[in-house]
Scaffold this motif. Structure first.
Motif, PDB file in Angstrom:
ATOM      1  N   LEU A  95       1.087  -1.172  -0.341  1.00  0.00           N
ATOM      2  CA  LEU A  95      -0.076   0.041  -0.257  1.00  0.00           C
ATOM      3  C   LEU A  95       0.918   1.769  -0.097  1.00  0.00           C
ATOM      4  N   ASP A  96       1.750   1.603   0.918  1.00  0.00           N
ATOM      5  CA  ASP A  96       2.850   2.268   0.622  1.00  0.00           C
ATOM      6  C   ASP A  96       3.306   2.052  -0.310  1.00  0.00           C
ATOM      7  N   TYR A  97       3.958   1.300  -0.937  1.00  0.00           N
ATOM      8  CA  TYR A  97       4.329   1.662  -2.772  1.00  0.00           C
ATOM      9  C   TYR A  97       3.283   2.236  -3.460  1.00  0.00           C
ATOM     10  N   LEU A  98       1.998   1.867  -3.890  1.00  0.00           N
ATOM     11  CA  LEU A  98       0.915   2.181  -4.258  1.00  0.00           C
ATOM     12  C   LEU A  98       0.762   3.317  -4.009  1.00  0.00           C
ATOM     13  N   LYS A  99       0.675   3.831  -2.780  1.00  0.00           N
ATOM     14  CA  LYS A  99       0.556   5.539  -2.666  1.00  0.00           C
ATOM     15  C   LYS A  99       1.545   6.427  -3.255  1.00  0.00           C
ATOM     16  N   GLN A 100       3.032   6.311  -2.643  1.00  0.00           N
ATOM     17  CA  GLN A 100       4.028   7.238  -3.106  1.00  0.00           C
ATOM     18  C   GLN A 100       4.134   6.531  -4.977  1.00  0.00           C
ATOM     19  N   THR A 101       3.758   5.984  -5.286  1.00  0.00           N
ATOM     20  CA  THR A 101       3.933   5.785  -6.639  1.00  0.00           C
ATOM     21  C   THR A 101       2.186   6.074  -7.731  1.00  0.00           C
ATOM     22  N   GLY A 102       1.749   6.784  -6.882  1.00  0.00           N
ATOM     23  CA  GLY A 102       0.605   8.057  -7.766  1.00  0.00           C
ATOM     24  C   GLY A 102      -0.802   7.339  -7.929  1.00  0.00           C
ATOM     25  N   HIS A 103      -0.643   5.651  -7.120  1.00  0.00           N
ATOM     26  CA  HIS A 103      -1.966   5.229  -7.480  1.00  0.00           C
ATOM     27  C   HIS A 103      -3.405   5.404  -6.873  1.00  0.00           C
ATOM     28  N   THR A 104      -4.477   5.146  -7.521  1.00  0.00           N
ATOM     29  CA  THR A 104      -5.593   5.742  -7.341  1.00  0.00           C
ATOM     30  C   THR A 104      -6.305   4.251  -5.878  1.00  0.00           C
ATOM     31  N   LEU A 105      -6.601   4.565  -4.417  1.00  0.00           N
ATOM     32  CA  LEU A 105      -7.065   3.032  -4.195  1.00  0.00           C
ATOM     33  C   LEU A 105      -7.672   3.537  -4.143  1.00  0.00           C
ATOM     34  N   HIS A 106      -9.038   2.247  -3.963  1.00  0.00           N
ATOM     35  CA  HIS A 106     -10.464   1.862  -3.593  1.00  0.00           C
ATOM     36  C   HIS A 106     -10.726   0.663  -2.928  1.00  0.00           C
ATOM     37  N   LEU A 107     -11.471   0.846  -1.817  1.00  0.00           N
ATOM     38  CA  LEU A 107     -11.867  -0.433  -1.492  1.00  0.00           C
ATOM     39  C   LEU A 107     -12.709  -1.182  -2.069  1.00  0.00           C
ATOM     40  N   ALA A 108     -13.482  -2.223  -2.123  1.00  0.00           N
ATOM     41  CA  ALA A 108     -14.780  -2.189  -2.267  1.00  0.00           C
ATOM     42  C   ALA A 108     -14.767  -3.683  -2.113  1.00  0.00           C
ATOM     43  N   SER A 109     -15.892  -3.804  -0.392  1.00  0.00           N
ATOM     44  CA  SER A 109     -16.098  -4.902   0.145  1.00  0.00           C
ATOM     45  C   SER A 109     -17.522  -5.243   0.232  1.00  0.00           C
ATOM     46  N   ALA A 110     -18.081  -6.406   1.167  1.00  0.00           N
ATOM     47  CA  ALA A 110     -18.808  -7.061   1.146  1.00  0.00           C
ATOM     48  C   ALA A 110     -19.411  -6.905   2.427  1.00  0.00           C
ATOM     49  N   THR A 111     -18.462  -6.216   3.533  1.00  0.00           N
ATOM     50  CA  THR A 111     -18.918  -6.333   4.575  1.00  0.00           C
ATOM     51  C   THR A 111     -19.413  -4.661   5.478  1.00  0.00           C
ATOM     52  N   HIS A 112     -20.422  -4.559   5.963  1.00  0.00           N
ATOM     53  CA  HIS A 112     -21.186  -3.727   6.525  1.00  0.00           C
ATOM     54  C   HIS A 112     -20.477  -2.744   6.674  1.00  0.00           C
TER      55      HIS A 112
END
Length: 219
Positions: A95-112
């Protein structure tokens, strides 16, 4: 150039938690002194958690309504996230790598959403995600491609520039049909579907520890 979007599932992907969801029904029956459900493991594999709460509440009237049962389970899962459940290996570094390299991160879950929010906060993950979507909020299952289309629309991404990390067979298949790049995470909960999951994913890993492999996958 279209923005790269990386979508993560939560349970069974970011956190090793499916076992805790699976035990909720059996623990509840035992605590109430009720007989165990025949073919329990098989039954829970065919239903969502909300559907399973309806099934149990109709079969065992002593449990109260499905809504009461779900409220009890949500409370238990908040405790489990905060005390018994751990992150999958290597996820923070990735996650650190993805944020540092400018990616957009989404969380998609079935959990309430309220339960998910508590878990995300507990693990210190809220700083990573630009957008959180749950089946409950949008009224759409991850069996429906619309949930991923919503993510791509919000991020300005296309299937070719979208990457999904997921453990559930149905979600892997849904995303792959859209042309999304899929990395499947190994989890005991999907053991019976492992061949199908591998066939419908571009990459299959046990965890996030091989950062170089994941970098290559993302491109």
């Amino acid at each position: 150039m279209k923005n790269k979007l990386v979508i993560f599932d939560f349970d069974g992907t970011i956190v090793d938690s499916m076992w805790a969801w699976d035990e909720l029904g059996s623990d509840t029956l035992r605590e109430m002194g009720l007989p165990s459900l025949e073919n329990y493991d098989k039954v829970i594999r065919t239903m969502s958690v909300p559907d399973f709460s309806v099934y149990l509440s109709e079969k065992y009237k002593e449990l109260g309504t499905a809504e009461q049962l779900m409220a009890k389970w949500h409370e238990k899962m908040v405790y489990n996230y905060c005390n018994r459940i751990s992150l999958k290996g290597g996820i923070i570094e990735f996650l650190d790598y993805l944020k540092q390299t400018g990616h957009t991160l989404h969380l998609a879950s079935a959990t309430h959403f309220k339960v998910l929010s508590r878990a995300v906060e507990h693990f210190g993950l809220d700083k990573y995600f630009d957008f959180v979507i749950t089946e409950e909020i949008v009224g759409i299952s991850k069996r429906d491609p619309e949930i991923y289309k919503l993510c791509m629309k919000k991020a300005g991404s296309t299937p070719k520039t979208t990457f999904l990390f997921e453990d559930a067979n149905h979600a892997v298949k849904t995303a792959k049909k859209l042309g999304i790049n899929v990395c499947a995470l190994s989890d005991a909960s999907m053991a019976e579907h492992i061949d199908e999951v591998k066939a419908n994913s571009d990459l299959y890993v046990d965890d996030f520890c091989d950062l170089e492999l994941l970098k290559k996958f993302i491109g």
